[in-house]
Design an enzyme around this catalytic site. Structure first.
Site, PDB file in Angstrom:
ATOM      1  N   ASP A   8      -2.132  -5.333   0.425  1.00 29.36           N
ATOM      2  CA  ASP A   8      -1.328  -4.267   0.045  1.00 29.36           C
ATOM      3  C   ASP A   8      -1.626  -3.043   0.445  1.00 29.36           C
ATOM      4  O   ASP A   8      -2.706  -2.369   0.211  1.00 29.36           O
ATOM      5  CB  ASP A   8      -1.250  -4.193  -1.605  1.00 29.36           C
ATOM      6  CG  ASP A   8      -0.237  -3.266  -2.152  1.00 29.36           C
ATOM      7  OD1 ASP A   8       0.888  -3.096  -1.666  1.00 29.36           O
ATOM      8  OD2 ASP A   8      -0.793  -2.507  -2.985  1.00 29.36           O
ATOM      9  N   GLU A  32       2.037  -7.322   2.790  1.00 27.06           N
ATOM     10  CA  GLU A  32       3.540  -6.906   2.129  1.00 27.06           C
ATOM     11  C   GLU A  32       4.079  -5.918   3.122  1.00 27.06           C
ATOM     12  O   GLU A  32       3.391  -4.960   3.854  1.00 27.06           O
ATOM     13  CB  GLU A  32       3.185  -6.070   0.830  1.00 27.06           C
ATOM     14  CG  GLU A  32       4.511  -5.813   0.262  1.00 27.06           C
ATOM     15  CD  GLU A  32       4.379  -5.361  -1.286  1.00 27.06           C
ATOM     16  OE1 GLU A  32       4.725  -5.825  -2.266  1.00 27.06           O
ATOM     17  OE2 GLU A  32       3.585  -4.061  -1.335  1.00 27.06           O
ATOM     18  N   ASP A  39      -3.073  -1.983  -6.871  1.00 29.51           N
ATOM     19  CA  ASP A  39      -3.169  -2.652  -5.369  1.00 29.51           C
ATOM     20  C   ASP A  39      -3.872  -3.723  -5.408  1.00 29.51           C
ATOM     21  O   ASP A  39      -3.372  -4.644  -4.382  1.00 29.51           O
ATOM     22  CB  ASP A  39      -4.057  -1.662  -4.449  1.00 29.51           C
ATOM     23  CG  ASP A  39      -3.416  -0.144  -4.684  1.00 29.51           C
ATOM     24  OD1 ASP A  39      -2.328   0.209  -4.275  1.00 29.51           O
ATOM     25  OD2 ASP A  39      -4.169   0.629  -5.437  1.00 29.51           O
TER      26      ASP A  39
END
Length: 192
Positions: free
Chosen positions: A7, A67, A141
């Site tokens: 992330d 992501e 996160d």
């Protein structure tokens, strides 16, 4: 298959490692790479790169899932986030790993949270799927990174050629595990 999910962020970069082994999902580790807020961008990116390379060396994943970008209202924030994503892509490429990118809505849906669901919904589903204690996920996160890894495992298993499915049509592996553990709002894709 062992996947390291990322992330990306320029101050906090989450990573999570999940392995699918004999149809079971195993949580191998996660963390949040934190860099000083006041440091110049180049220094933050250097620290992110070093820490992510260390995580790749420690966990030895077979693939990296990152992501993708979502729409930012602030162009500067989007640009800085793009730099952080670039660091993740570079670290994976230097390790000789394949990188897979997933849209945020796809990541949420793959763990059973709605595409419009918030970070709390993603965290709750990740904890349920992997049996991770809430206290160990210090920031969203980390749970987001684990969700990205789960997303890749789900896509990897669902995308297998039809010939590899058992004669009874039921798939084994991460996709089946995910589908069986998700709420009833989730429906497994029909075999073709």
């Amino acid at each position: 298959m062992r996947v390291l999910g990322v992330d990306p962020g320029s101050r906090f970069m989450g990573f999570g490692v999940v392995e699918e082994k004999k149809g079971k999902l195993l949580h191998l580790g996660h963390g949040v790479i934190k860099v000083p807020e006041g440091a110049p961008l180049a220094e933050r990116l250097k620290e992110l790169h070093a820490a992510l390379c260390a995580a790749l060396a420690r966990y030895q994943p077979e693939a990296v899932a990152v992501e993708g970008l979502f729409t930012h209202r602030n162009a500067r924030s989007a640009l800085v986030l793009g730099h952080a994503r670039g660091v993740a892509l570079l670290a994976a490429a230097q390790a000789g790993l394949t990188v897979h990118e997933y849209a945020p809505a796809s990541v949420k849906k793959s763990v059973g949270a709605s595409g419009a669901g918030g970070k709390d919904a993603v965290s709750r589903m990740v904890r349920t799927l992997l049996g991770v204690d809430e206290a160990t996920l210090e920031r969203a996160d980390a749970s987001d990174a684990l969700a990205v890894a789960l997303c890749h495992l789900n896509h990897f298993r669902v995308g297998l050629p039809r010939a590899s499915a058992p004669a009874n049509g039921k798939r084994k592996g991460a996709a089946s595990v995910l589908a069986d553990r998700l709420s009833s709002a989730y429906k497994r894709p029909e075999a073709r």
